[in-house]
Design an enzyme around this catalytic site. Structure first.
Site, short mmCIF file in Angstrom:
data_model
loop_
_atom_site.label_atom_id
_atom_site.label_comp_id
_atom_site.label_asym_id
_atom_site.label_seq_id
_atom_site.Cartn_x
_atom_site.Cartn_y
_atom_site.Cartn_z
N GLU A 82 -38.43 3.53 0.85
CA GLU A 82 -39.36 4.62 1.11
C GLU A 82 -39.65 5.38 -0.19
OE1 GLU A 82 -36.23 6.76 3.88
OE2 GLU A 82 -37.53 8.28 3.02
N CYS A 114 -34.98 4.93 6.74
CA CYS A 114 -33.75 4.35 6.17
C CYS A 114 -33.40 2.96 6.70
CB CYS A 114 -32.56 5.27 6.40
SG CYS A 114 -32.68 6.83 5.52
N ARG A 202 -31.86 20.28 12.94
CA ARG A 202 -30.86 19.76 13.88
C ARG A 202 -31.41 18.70 14.84
NH1 ARG A 202 -27.89 24.92 16.23
NH2 ARG A 202 -29.95 25.80 15.84
N THR A 204 -32.66 16.09 13.99
CA THR A 204 -32.36 14.77 13.43
C THR A 204 -31.04 14.22 13.95
OG1 THR A 204 -31.28 15.79 11.52
CG2 THR A 204 -33.60 15.22 11.28
N HIS A 237 -25.21 3.56 9.71
CA HIS A 237 -25.96 4.29 8.69
C HIS A 237 -25.27 5.62 8.44
CE1 HIS A 237 -29.02 5.83 6.18
NE2 HIS A 237 -29.34 6.80 7.00
N ASN A 269 -26.37 9.28 0.20
CA ASN A 269 -27.14 8.50 1.17
C ASN A 269 -28.27 7.82 0.41
OD1 ASN A 269 -28.78 7.51 3.19
ND2 ASN A 269 -29.32 9.50 4.05
N SER A 299 -35.41 6.95 10.63
CA SER A 299 -36.17 7.98 11.32
C SER A 299 -37.55 7.43 11.68
CB SER A 299 -36.33 9.20 10.43
OG SER A 299 -35.07 9.78 10.21
#
Ligand code: ZN
Lengths: 349, 133
Positions: A82, A114, A202, A204, A237, A269, A299
């Protein structure tokens, strides 16, 4: 999706740039020292001559060193990212060129926040399993973007990994099966022309990361008639240190199955690189007969889950590659000023 | 950077591809169309391994346009194990740690770019050999 165990990994390689910034240093600049509660975190930062293309090339070269195959037999080179240096112009043509796989190789970039690396891995496995090509390379790499001062900045690192999929009888780890689970969820995104991603704070967590990984893994358990006790290790992940442990616990895994291969506290990450880099790090250390569960998260949103069985071949070929630990040990600390410079937060032109 | 020239040099820049003379056997880097030793035009592509030894190095503080974001950086001459000497930037090491005689290996990195509407030039640099058990 079971391929009858006909496909597996025949070589792999990871890469992490050498610079590191301590999350406490990010705090010093934005929130004040000591504001950050959880453990120590160092994240990898790409140097001034590195980007997703150079990271992907190095990971791919390390995978080729291990595999020792004719690059002309690679029918696809698919990297997920990305943080493309070129918005238009494939990253994967650079990688395929560097390893000598061109011109008769597919070479496109994949994007799914990701998780495009495991999306590419499933496609590569399908390509090999269907007989369309003998080998296919897949991977993920990122110089992970984060807005200065944002919560993402503590972890957004740089790194990547490459995997070469091939016939099971040449494999160091056989793919026993994989599943996918995707929804249209707006938890995290970066719009065209913007430098940094936006996220739903949050939001996520539960409806995003946890729901998707749990759903993909539950389906894998169901399809392969297995449970957490059938795996030696589980790799999820890792946007931070806590999420993989929490999702693993919810799925019935013990901490000892998850913790050995969490890299977030050492390299951050690495977005598209994160899960595959941890898989490479795990393969550097596991033993023949071990079973490994992989579950990515991207995501947008989705998760791919996969089950691998490590074969005796791993012990024969592993030493030809460059262990991920080597790059972890190369860590060179930098302060926020150099971090800002190397990640182009300071514009010269 | 002229796009045609960039494209022409890419096999040498990204893959470290050179030439081998079919008449006298001499190896050259980068690729050539005529042998520098015997003038033969019977050359074939030759893939260099990328391993070498640092012969000489200097640190650059005043860089030309397109390289400014990398200063200070090390530039040097590397003798490839196959023989040819290559001028290249040395990376992944602090300038004061660079030592002549050091074993180095090729990596592909960003070399320069003349601007946001121009291509990024990728090519070979050398770094200390990745040692491991
Ligand atoms: Zn000659």
């Amino acid at each position: 999706m079971a391929l009858g165990s006909s496909v597996g990994v025949i070589g792999y390689g990871g890469y992490v740039p050498r610079f590191r910034i301590d999350a406490a240093e990010v705090d010093r600049v934005w929130k004040g020292p000591g504001m950050r509660p959880n453990g120590r975190v160092f994240k990898a930062v790409s140097g001034p001559d590195e980007d997703t293309i150079t990271i992907a090339i190095q990971a791919a070269r390390n995978a080729m060193k291990m595999a020792e195959i004719d690059p002309a037999d690679i029918g696809a080179v698919w990297f997920g990212t990305e943080s493309k240096p070129y918005a238009v112009k494939p990253t994967s043509t650079f990688v395929a060129d560097a390893i000598g796989a061109l011109p008769f190789s597919a070479a496109a970039d994949w994007e799914f926040a990701c998780k495009p690396g495991t999306e590419a891995m499933r496609a590569a496995a399908a390509m090999v399993g269907s007989g369309m090509s003998r080998y296919a390379m897949c991977g993920g790499a990122d110089t992970a973007q984060s807005r200065p001062g944002d919560a993402l900045e503590y972890h957004a690192g740089a790194g990547g990994a490459a995997f070469i999929m091939g016939p099971a009888d040449e494999s160091l780890a056989v793919l026993l099966g994989s599943t996918t689970y995707a929804t249209n969820t707006p938890d995290f995104f970066r719009r065209e022309g913007r430098s940094y991603p936006s996220h739903g704070q949050r939001f996520t967590g539960q409806p995003a990361y946890f729901h998707h990984i749990e759903s993909a893994v539950a389906r894998l358990f169901d399809e392969l008639k297995v449970g957490p006790e059938d795996f030696t290790y589980a790799i999820f992940h890792q946007p931070n240190y806590q999420f993989p442990l929490r999702v693993g616990k919810a799925l019935g895994f013990r901490k000892e199955q998850i913790e050995p291969f969490i890299l977030t506290n050492m390299v951050g990450n690495t977005y598209s690189g994160a899960l595959l880099l941890s898989f490479a790090y795990a393969l550097d250390k596991v033993a023949p007969g071990d079973r490994i569960l992989l579950a990515s998260y991207g995501s947008g949103a989705g998760s791919d889950a996969a089950s691998f069985l490590v074969t005796d071949r791993l012990a024969e070929v592993r030493s030809r590659g460059v262990p991920v630990q080597y790059y972890i040990d190369q860590g060179t600390p930098i302060d926020y000023a150099f971090y800002a410079r190397y990640t182009q937060k300071i514009k010269l032109t | 950077m002229d796009i045609a020239r960039l494209w022409r040099q890419q096999p040498s820049n990204i893959r470290l591809l050179g030439s081998r003379c079919r008449s006298c056997g001499v190896l050259t880097f980068p690729e050539r169309v005529r042998c520098a030793e015997c003038c033969s035009s019977e050359l074939q592509a030759y893939q260099f391994k990328g391993d070498g030894e640092l012969l000489v190095a200097t640190t650059v503080y005043e860089a030309p346009r397109g390289f400014v974001d990398q200063v200070p950086y090390v530039a040097g001459l590397v003798r490839l194990v196959e023989g040819p000497i290559v001028a290249a930037m040395i990376t992944d090491i602090e300038p004061d740690k660079v030592a002549v005689g050091m074993r180095v290996e090729m990596v592909t990195r960003r070399i320069c770019s003349s601007g946001a509407d121009d291509p990024i030039v990728y090519g070979y640099k050398f770094r200390p050999v990745a040692h491991h058990d």
